[in-house]
Design a protein around this motif. Structure first.
Motif, PDB file in Angstrom:
ATOM      1  N   VAL A   5      -2.280   8.721  11.038  1.00  0.00           N
ATOM      2  CA  VAL A   5      -1.977  10.087  11.994  1.00  0.00           C
ATOM      3  C   VAL A   5      -0.980   9.636  12.942  1.00  0.00           C
ATOM      4  CG1 VAL A   5      -3.038  11.896  13.435  1.00  0.00           C
ATOM      5  CG2 VAL A   5      -4.272  11.104  11.162  1.00  0.00           C
ATOM      6  N   VAL A   6       0.140  10.290  13.370  1.00  0.00           N
ATOM      7  CA  VAL A   6       0.959   9.941  14.366  1.00  0.00           C
ATOM      8  C   VAL A   6       0.780  11.103  15.250  1.00  0.00           C
ATOM      9  CG1 VAL A   6       3.433   9.762  14.765  1.00  0.00           C
ATOM     10  CG2 VAL A   6       2.475   8.806  12.558  1.00  0.00           C
ATOM     11  N   ASP A   7       0.519  10.829  16.585  1.00  0.00           N
ATOM     12  CA  ASP A   7       0.403  11.606  17.607  1.00  0.00           C
ATOM     13  C   ASP A   7       1.735  12.262  17.898  1.00  0.00           C
ATOM     14  OD1 ASP A   7       0.189  13.026  19.878  1.00  0.00           O
ATOM     15  OD2 ASP A   7      -1.398  11.902  20.665  1.00  0.00           O
ATOM     16  N   TRP A   8       1.949  13.356  17.590  1.00  0.00           N
ATOM     17  CA  TRP A   8       3.334  13.945  17.772  1.00  0.00           C
ATOM     18  C   TRP A   8       3.685  13.804  19.314  1.00  0.00           C
ATOM     19  CZ3 TRP A   8       7.681  14.733  15.316  1.00  0.00           C
ATOM     20  CH2 TRP A   8       8.765  15.433  15.708  1.00  0.00           C
ATOM     21  N   ASP A   9       2.839  14.208  20.210  1.00  0.00           N
ATOM     22  CA  ASP A   9       3.366  14.216  21.655  1.00  0.00           C
ATOM     23  C   ASP A   9       3.457  12.907  22.133  1.00  0.00           C
ATOM     24  OD1 ASP A   9       2.724  17.069  21.861  1.00  0.00           O
ATOM     25  OD2 ASP A   9       0.685  16.830  21.918  1.00  0.00           O
ATOM     26  N   SER A  10       2.867  11.744  21.534  1.00  0.00           N
ATOM     27  CA  SER A  10       3.273  10.448  22.013  1.00  0.00           C
ATOM     28  C   SER A  10       4.461   9.807  21.423  1.00  0.00           C
ATOM     29  CB  SER A  10       1.844   9.560  21.688  1.00  0.00           C
ATOM     30  OG  SER A  10       0.931  10.128  22.358  1.00  0.00           O
ATOM     31  N   TYR A  11       4.638  10.129  19.818  1.00  0.00           N
ATOM     32  CA  TYR A  11       5.654   9.262  19.252  1.00  0.00           C
ATOM     33  C   TYR A  11       6.687  10.343  18.559  1.00  0.00           C
ATOM     34  CZ  TYR A  11       2.238   5.488  19.709  1.00  0.00           C
ATOM     35  OH  TYR A  11       1.597   4.709  20.130  1.00  0.00           O
ATOM     36  N   LYS A  20       0.827  -1.177   0.089  1.00  0.00           N
ATOM     37  CA  LYS A  20       0.034  -0.055  -0.035  1.00  0.00           C
ATOM     38  C   LYS A  20       0.892   0.956   0.226  1.00  0.00           C
ATOM     39  CE  LYS A  20      -3.795  -2.439   2.211  1.00  0.00           C
ATOM     40  NZ  LYS A  20      -4.735  -2.422   1.428  1.00  0.00           N
ATOM     41  N   THR A  21       0.199   2.372  -0.480  1.00  0.00           N
ATOM     42  CA  THR A  21       0.912   3.611  -0.343  1.00  0.00           C
ATOM     43  C   THR A  21       0.466   4.366   0.866  1.00  0.00           C
ATOM     44  OG1 THR A  21       0.958   3.963  -2.609  1.00  0.00           O
ATOM     45  CG2 THR A  21       1.085   5.912  -1.601  1.00  0.00           C
ATOM     46  N   VAL A  22       1.354   4.723   1.728  1.00  0.00           N
ATOM     47  CA  VAL A  22       0.917   5.393   3.080  1.00  0.00           C
ATOM     48  C   VAL A  22       1.233   6.841   2.926  1.00  0.00           C
ATOM     49  CG1 VAL A  22       1.466   5.217   5.334  1.00  0.00           C
ATOM     50  CG2 VAL A  22       1.687   3.192   4.106  1.00  0.00           C
ATOM     51  N   PHE A  23       0.408   7.655   3.435  1.00  0.00           N
ATOM     52  CA  PHE A  23       0.324   9.058   3.642  1.00  0.00           C
ATOM     53  C   PHE A  23       0.457   9.158   5.242  1.00  0.00           C
ATOM     54  CE2 PHE A  23      -0.696  13.242   4.140  1.00  0.00           C
ATOM     55  CZ  PHE A  23      -0.524  14.100   2.863  1.00  0.00           C
ATOM     56  N   VAL A  24       1.709   9.654   5.617  1.00  0.00           N
ATOM     57  CA  VAL A  24       1.902   9.733   7.117  1.00  0.00           C
ATOM     58  C   VAL A  24       1.925  11.113   7.665  1.00  0.00           C
ATOM     59  CG1 VAL A  24       3.478   9.225   9.175  1.00  0.00           C
ATOM     60  CG2 VAL A  24       3.502   7.855   6.931  1.00  0.00           C
ATOM     61  N   ASP A  25       1.069  11.342   8.421  1.00  0.00           N
ATOM     62  CA  ASP A  25       0.627  12.761   8.997  1.00  0.00           C
ATOM     63  C   ASP A  25       1.235  12.787  10.480  1.00  0.00           C
ATOM     64  OD1 ASP A  25      -0.460  15.137   9.832  1.00  0.00           O
ATOM     65  OD2 ASP A  25      -2.533  14.417   9.375  1.00  0.00           O
ATOM     66  N   PHE A  26       2.183  13.846  10.848  1.00  0.00           N
ATOM     67  CA  PHE A  26       2.756  13.956  12.023  1.00  0.00           C
ATOM     68  C   PHE A  26       2.056  14.958  12.501  1.00  0.00           C
ATOM     69  CE2 PHE A  26       5.852  11.118  10.183  1.00  0.00           C
ATOM     70  CZ  PHE A  26       6.266  10.318  11.135  1.00  0.00           C
ATOM     71  N   TYR A  27       1.203  14.774  13.580  1.00  0.00           N
ATOM     72  CA  TYR A  27       0.134  15.876  14.023  1.00  0.00           C
ATOM     73  C   TYR A  27      -0.019  15.859  15.542  1.00  0.00           C
ATOM     74  CZ  TYR A  27      -4.694  17.456  14.986  1.00  0.00           C
ATOM     75  OH  TYR A  27      -6.035  18.179  15.148  1.00  0.00           O
ATOM     76  N   ALA A  28      -0.030  17.141  15.975  1.00  0.00           N
ATOM     77  CA  ALA A  28      -0.484  17.535  17.414  1.00  0.00           C
ATOM     78  C   ALA A  28      -1.675  18.221  17.571  1.00  0.00           C
ATOM     79  CB  ALA A  28       0.729  18.518  17.871  1.00  0.00           C
ATOM     80  N   SER A  29      -2.448  17.823  18.410  1.00  0.00           N
ATOM     81  CA  SER A  29      -3.880  18.295  18.475  1.00  0.00           C
ATOM     82  C   SER A  29      -3.991  20.020  18.619  1.00  0.00           C
ATOM     83  CB  SER A  29      -4.730  17.699  19.303  1.00  0.00           C
ATOM     84  OG  SER A  29      -4.170  17.898  20.624  1.00  0.00           O
ATOM     85  N   TRP A  30      -2.786  20.354  19.283  1.00  0.00           N
ATOM     86  CA  TRP A  30      -2.733  22.169  19.673  1.00  0.00           C
ATOM     87  C   TRP A  30      -2.022  22.916  18.763  1.00  0.00           C
ATOM     88  CZ3 TRP A  30       2.438  22.803  19.640  1.00  0.00           C
ATOM     89  CH2 TRP A  30       3.278  21.492  19.745  1.00  0.00           C
ATOM     90  N   CYS A  31      -1.583  22.311  17.532  1.00  0.00           N
ATOM     91  CA  CYS A  31      -0.727  22.759  16.355  1.00  0.00           C
ATOM     92  C   CYS A  31      -1.767  23.503  15.602  1.00  0.00           C
ATOM     93  CB  CYS A  31       0.143  21.741  15.945  1.00  0.00           C
ATOM     94  SG  CYS A  31       0.952  22.455  14.453  1.00  0.00           S
ATOM     95  N   SER A  32      -1.641  24.811  15.191  1.00  0.00           N
ATOM     96  CA  SER A  32      -2.429  25.437  14.289  1.00  0.00           C
ATOM     97  C   SER A  32      -2.144  25.087  12.871  1.00  0.00           C
ATOM     98  CB  SER A  32      -2.586  26.710  14.638  1.00  0.00           C
ATOM     99  OG  SER A  32      -1.288  27.305  14.546  1.00  0.00           O
ATOM    100  N   THR A  33      -0.976  24.893  12.582  1.00  0.00           N
ATOM    101  CA  THR A  33      -0.448  24.562  11.448  1.00  0.00           C
ATOM    102  C   THR A  33      -0.925  23.115  10.899  1.00  0.00           C
ATOM    103  OG1 THR A  33       1.542  25.942  11.619  1.00  0.00           O
ATOM    104  CG2 THR A  33       1.742  24.140   9.892  1.00  0.00           C
ATOM    105  N   CYS A  34      -0.931  22.299  11.794  1.00  0.00           N
ATOM    106  CA  CYS A  34      -1.530  20.671  11.853  1.00  0.00           C
ATOM    107  C   CYS A  34      -2.999  20.883  11.407  1.00  0.00           C
ATOM    108  CB  CYS A  34      -1.257  19.786  12.776  1.00  0.00           C
ATOM    109  SG  CYS A  34       0.408  19.739  13.463  1.00  0.00           S
ATOM    110  N   GLN A  35      -3.777  21.791  12.071  1.00  0.00           N
ATOM    111  CA  GLN A  35      -5.279  21.834  12.121  1.00  0.00           C
ATOM    112  C   GLN A  35      -5.470  22.394  10.578  1.00  0.00           C
ATOM    113  OE1 GLN A  35      -6.469  24.069  15.295  1.00  0.00           O
ATOM    114  NE2 GLN A  35      -5.674  22.621  16.907  1.00  0.00           N
TER     115      GLN A  35
END
Length: 141
Positions: A83-89, A44-59
């Motif tokens: 979606v990879v939770d930045w704070d955790s990983y 599969k092709t994977v689109f990985v998104d390093f995201y933080a819920s508090w990050c306005s750029t991520c939103q």
């Protein structure tokens, strides 16, 4: 408007925004160690998104991606969005292997290759180009 109505309205708006974001992101896979390698091993092709819920750029990135997905269902049919939770990983193995510099990083992977990445970019054109790269890789044989 009296104070009580104002407080209730403010609370409702505050709670509604995260609930809406959760609904829009329901099509994605929440990262756990091994989920990316399993998808890649399955071809599969994977689109990985390093995201933080508090990050306005991520939103902002998510709003753009959600709009693009709504306009073209082939994205979700053919690409695995993780979606990879930045704070955790942020210090995890995947972040280290991919040399992820910060949250709001988007990476497309296929097999053992990185096909593209965006770091903190929010332009529709830039994100669409990355999603189109992923779609082309996913649908080519």
């Amino acid at each position: 408007m009296n104070r009580r109505d104002f407080v209730l309205l403010t609370a409702a708006v505050t709670l509604a925004a995260p609930l809406g974001a959760t609904r829009l992101r329901a099509e994605t896979v929440t990262y756990k160690p091994g989920v990316v390698s399993e998808a890649l091993d399955a071809g599969k092709t994977v689109f990985v998104d390093f995201y933080a819920s508090w990050c306005s750029t991520c939103q902002t990135q998510h709003r753009v991606m959600d709009t693009l997905k709504a306009g073209n269902p082939d994205y979700e049919k053919n690409i695995v969005f993780v979606v990879v939770d930045w704070d955790s990983y942020k210090d995890g193995m995947l972040s280290a292997e991919l040399k992820i510099p910060r949250r709001s990083t988007l990476v497309v992977l296929k097999g053992d290759k990185e096909l593209g990445r965006i770091v903190a970019g929010t332009s529709r054109a830039q994100i669409k180009a990355l999603m189109d790269t992923a779609l082309m890789a996913a649908t080519s044989t």
